[in-house]
Write a protein that holds these residues in place. Structure first.
Motif, PDB file in Angstrom:
ATOM      1  N   GLY A 127      30.334 -51.323 -84.383  1.00 55.23           N
ATOM      2  CA  GLY A 127      30.085 -52.076 -83.149  1.00 55.23           C
ATOM      3  C   GLY A 127      29.196 -53.259 -83.450  1.00 55.23           C
ATOM      4  O   GLY A 127      28.197 -53.497 -82.768  1.00 55.23           O
ATOM      5  N   THR A 129      27.938 -57.263 -84.139  1.00 52.82           N
ATOM      6  CA  THR A 129      27.937 -58.430 -83.252  1.00 52.82           C
ATOM      7  C   THR A 129      29.061 -59.406 -83.619  1.00 52.82           C
ATOM      8  O   THR A 129      29.238 -60.418 -82.947  1.00 52.82           O
ATOM      9  CB  THR A 129      26.595 -59.177 -83.344  1.00 52.82           C
ATOM     10  OG1 THR A 129      26.399 -59.574 -84.703  1.00 52.82           O
ATOM     11  CG2 THR A 129      25.435 -58.304 -82.894  1.00 52.82           C
ATOM     12  N   VAL A 273      22.411 -51.188 -78.734  1.00 53.58           N
ATOM     13  CA  VAL A 273      23.730 -51.818 -78.546  1.00 53.58           C
ATOM     14  C   VAL A 273      24.596 -51.419 -79.729  1.00 53.58           C
ATOM     15  O   VAL A 273      24.103 -51.362 -80.857  1.00 53.58           O
ATOM     16  CB  VAL A 273      23.645 -53.362 -78.535  1.00 53.58           C
ATOM     17  CG1 VAL A 273      24.890 -53.962 -77.887  1.00 53.58           C
ATOM     18  CG2 VAL A 273      22.413 -53.854 -77.833  1.00 53.58           C
ATOM     19  N   GLY A 274      25.877 -51.183 -79.483  1.00 52.81           N
ATOM     20  CA  GLY A 274      26.761 -50.799 -80.581  1.00 52.81           C
ATOM     21  C   GLY A 274      26.739 -49.288 -80.781  1.00 52.81           C
ATOM     22  O   GLY A 274      26.102 -48.548 -80.025  1.00 52.81           O
ATOM     23  N   PHE A 297      21.485 -56.212 -70.913  1.00 48.49           N
ATOM     24  CA  PHE A 297      22.770 -56.734 -71.392  1.00 48.49           C
ATOM     25  C   PHE A 297      22.482 -57.627 -72.588  1.00 48.49           C
ATOM     26  O   PHE A 297      21.560 -58.443 -72.538  1.00 48.49           O
ATOM     27  CB  PHE A 297      23.496 -57.496 -70.277  1.00 48.49           C
ATOM     28  CG  PHE A 297      23.843 -56.604 -69.123  1.00 48.49           C
ATOM     29  CD1 PHE A 297      25.034 -55.886 -69.127  1.00 48.49           C
ATOM     30  CD2 PHE A 297      22.956 -56.436 -68.067  1.00 48.49           C
ATOM     31  CE1 PHE A 297      25.342 -55.019 -68.075  1.00 48.49           C
ATOM     32  CE2 PHE A 297      23.252 -55.569 -67.014  1.00 48.49           C
ATOM     33  CZ  PHE A 297      24.450 -54.858 -67.026  1.00 48.49           C
ATOM     34  N   THR A 301      26.012 -60.834 -77.402  1.00 45.02           N
ATOM     35  CA  THR A 301      27.409 -60.502 -77.130  1.00 45.02           C
ATOM     36  C   THR A 301      27.675 -60.194 -75.661  1.00 45.02           C
ATOM     37  O   THR A 301      28.835 -60.030 -75.276  1.00 45.02           O
ATOM     38  CB  THR A 301      27.832 -59.267 -77.964  1.00 45.02           C
ATOM     39  OG1 THR A 301      26.943 -58.195 -77.625  1.00 45.02           O
ATOM     40  CG2 THR A 301      27.746 -59.535 -79.454  1.00 45.02           C
ATOM     41  N   ARG A 303      27.168 -57.472 -74.263  1.00 42.50           N
ATOM     42  CA  ARG A 303      27.523 -56.059 -74.075  1.00 42.50           C
ATOM     43  C   ARG A 303      26.403 -55.326 -73.329  1.00 42.50           C
ATOM     44  O   ARG A 303      25.221 -55.604 -73.571  1.00 42.50           O
ATOM     45  CB  ARG A 303      27.706 -55.369 -75.443  1.00 42.50           C
ATOM     46  CG  ARG A 303      28.931 -55.809 -76.194  1.00 42.50           C
ATOM     47  CD  ARG A 303      29.027 -55.116 -77.546  1.00 42.50           C
ATOM     48  NE  ARG A 303      27.993 -55.570 -78.472  1.00 42.50           N
ATOM     49  CZ  ARG A 303      27.833 -55.089 -79.702  1.00 42.50           C
ATOM     50  NH1 ARG A 303      28.614 -54.129 -80.134  1.00 42.50           N
ATOM     51  NH2 ARG A 303      26.893 -55.564 -80.496  1.00 42.50           N
ATOM     52  N   ARG A 305      23.648 -52.692 -72.766  1.00 41.32           N
ATOM     53  CA  ARG A 305      22.897 -51.883 -73.741  1.00 41.32           C
ATOM     54  C   ARG A 305      22.856 -50.435 -73.262  1.00 41.32           C
ATOM     55  O   ARG A 305      22.707 -50.182 -72.056  1.00 41.32           O
ATOM     56  CB  ARG A 305      21.473 -52.427 -73.870  1.00 41.32           C
ATOM     57  CG  ARG A 305      21.439 -53.838 -74.435  1.00 41.32           C
ATOM     58  CD  ARG A 305      20.017 -54.416 -74.374  1.00 41.32           C
ATOM     59  NE  ARG A 305      19.984 -55.772 -74.891  1.00 41.32           N
ATOM     60  CZ  ARG A 305      19.088 -56.695 -74.520  1.00 41.32           C
ATOM     61  NH1 ARG A 305      18.164 -56.422 -73.635  1.00 41.32           N
ATOM     62  NH2 ARG A 305      19.121 -57.905 -75.047  1.00 41.32           N
TER      63      ARG A 305
END
Ligand code: GDP
Ligand code: IMO
Ligand code: MG
Length: 433
Positions: A127, A129, A273-274, A297, A301, A303, A305
């Protein structure tokens, strides 16, 4: 004058940007020592909000020298874009900005390999970046990397690029079923970047050591966090650089005896994240309160968190592997209104309590977090600037963080703005007296 490293104690996004910006007022030089455009450091000053990916957040203070260290991997296109965006916001980046001649570059094939790799990994994907970080560091360690200084010598650059691309194109064609990349196009584009950046490229080790000799103050800005460090993090779900304090020495060419303190930035809860293990993660809707109030967030990216309670086992580990001298606790205000606050004090696995971070991925993946529960507070801490102003339960939370980490708290952040901060001790100012 003291020289200080600022590191993240968790899985990144602890608020390092805000703390570095705050401390940078009293520093002369701010240097990033690892990572690249995978970082996203958001800072709000009296003018606007800025998000830094490579440039140290100290650049917002006029006249501070900001440096990209040799431990970084630099995507010149992303860097030029970042400079232009900041200049459009009236920040005169180019007046105060230097790059190590030994910093490695990210090339288009790094990003392409990363994409293909992540796809192949399926459920074991990291996952990332998607910034080409891992493949660029892989080339550095494999001794096929291309450095900033190579860009300044087009003949030499072409030779290395030719050799690398021949190998990469074989990989693309035979393994990844992808198109070859065009040598001329990459060569021309990168020579153009070299022209635009060459006046900033210097021997930063020589420069920083000389400044330290002249009693200047250097702030080392860490990116990512302790548990994303390639050696000390939750491997393999980590980034590819040394984000812990040791990376500041290798990533700049400044020896450990020249550094006085290491400040660990720690969020009052935990985010990630990821992919990868996260013992205190609140699954489903349970983490939504923290996510919404903390605006969790990704700055790089976008995404969302993953969110969870404060993990004292993870932070205690960070105190050890970084040799932290103190902590800066951020986002205390995000806990405002929680009826009770939880701190994870051990991991329970197979009947055994772990108070030190276990090295076995299976344990971190499957353990049950054991919580100490503190009462929450009704009086908001948001924007508080004095420790005495904090409600008693919030003080008790900070005190428990100190005891469980075995490390004192110097700074408490109560909002994203510069002035929304409690400074118990300013490590730069105190040392000067
Ligand atoms: P970094 O990568 O460690 O620099 O952290 P990020 O910038 O990615 O994420 C931290 C976010 O929290 C940013 O949007 C900051 O503006 C914000 N922030 C920092 N400190 C505080 C705080 O004390 N309270 C609140 N509410 N937000 C904060
Ligand atoms: P800052 O400096 C949070 C995570 C990615 C992924 C893993 C590997 O803003 O704290 P990479 O692209 O580095 O190969 O991705 O590391 N990651 C971060 N998570 N904050 C960061 O930086 C991160 N930089 C990388 O999400 O899980
Ligand atoms: Mg971030």
């Amino acid at each position: 004058m003291p020289n200080i490293i600022v590191v993240g104690t968790q899985w990144g996004d602890e608020g390092k940007g805000k703390i570095v910006h705050l401390l940078a007022k009293d520093a002369d030089v701010i240097v990033r020592y690892q990572g690249g455009a995978n970082a996203g450091h958001t800072v709000i000053d009296h003018r606007a909000q800025y998000t830094f990916h490579m440039i140290p957040s100290g650049i917002l203070h006029p006249g501070k020298t900001c440096i990209l260290g040799n431990g970084m991997v630099i995507d010149p296109a992303a860097l030029l874009e970042e400079i232009e965006l900041l200049e459009s916001q009236q920040i005169p980046v180019r007046e105060n900005f230097l790059i190590s001649h030994r910093a490695h570059l990210i090339l288009p094939y790094h990003r392409a390999i990363e994409r293909a790799n992540e796809k192949l990994k399926g459920p074991r994907r990291i996952g990332t970046t998607g910034r080409g970080i891992g493949p660029s560091y892989a080339d550095k360690m494999g001794r096929t990397g291309i450095r900033m200084c190579d860009l300044l010598d087009p003949t030499g650059f072409r030779k290395i690029l030719e050799a690398n691309l021949a190998e990469m194109n074989l990989l693309f064609n035979r393994l990844y079923d992808a198109e070859s990349m065009d040598l001329e196009k990459i060569f021309e584009t990168y020579c153009g970047y070299g022209e635009r950046l060459k006046s900033h490229v210097v021997d930063i080790s020589l420069l920083i050591n000389d400044l330290i000799d002249r009693s200047k103050t250097v702030l080392f800005e860490g990116a990512q966090g302790t548990h994303l460090d390639v050696d000390h993090g939750t491997y393999p779900f980590v980034t590819s650089s040394s984000s812990t304090a040791g990376g500041a020495c290798t990533g700049t060419g400044v020896g450990p005896t020249r550094i006085n303190e290491v400040i660990g930035v720690t969020k009052a809860y935990t985010t990630r994240v990821g992919s990868g293990p996260f013992p205190t993660e609140l699954l489903g809707d349970a983490g939504n309160g923290l996510k919404t109030r903390g605006n969790e967030f990704g700055a790089t990216t976008g995404r969302p968190r993953r969110c969870g309670w404060y993990d004292a086992v993870a932070v205690k580990y960070a105190v050890r592997v970084n040799g932290l001298s103190s902590l800066a606790v951020t986002k205390l205000d995000v806990l405002d209104g929680e009826p009770e606050i939880k701190l994870c004090t051990s991991y329970l696995y197979d009947g055994k309590h772990y108070t030190d971070m276990p090295l076995n991925e299976a344990i971190i993946n499957s353990c049950e977090p054991v919580y100490e529960v503190l009462e929450g507070w009704e009086t908001p801490t948001s924007g508080a600037t004095l420790y005495q102003e904090l409600p008693e339960p919030a003080k008790r939370f900070i005190e428990r963080v100190e005891v469980l980490a075995g490390c004192k708290v110097d700074i408490v952040s109560t909002g994203s703005r510069e002035n929304e901060t409690i400074i118990i001790r300013n490590p730069l100012v105190t040392e000067k007296q």
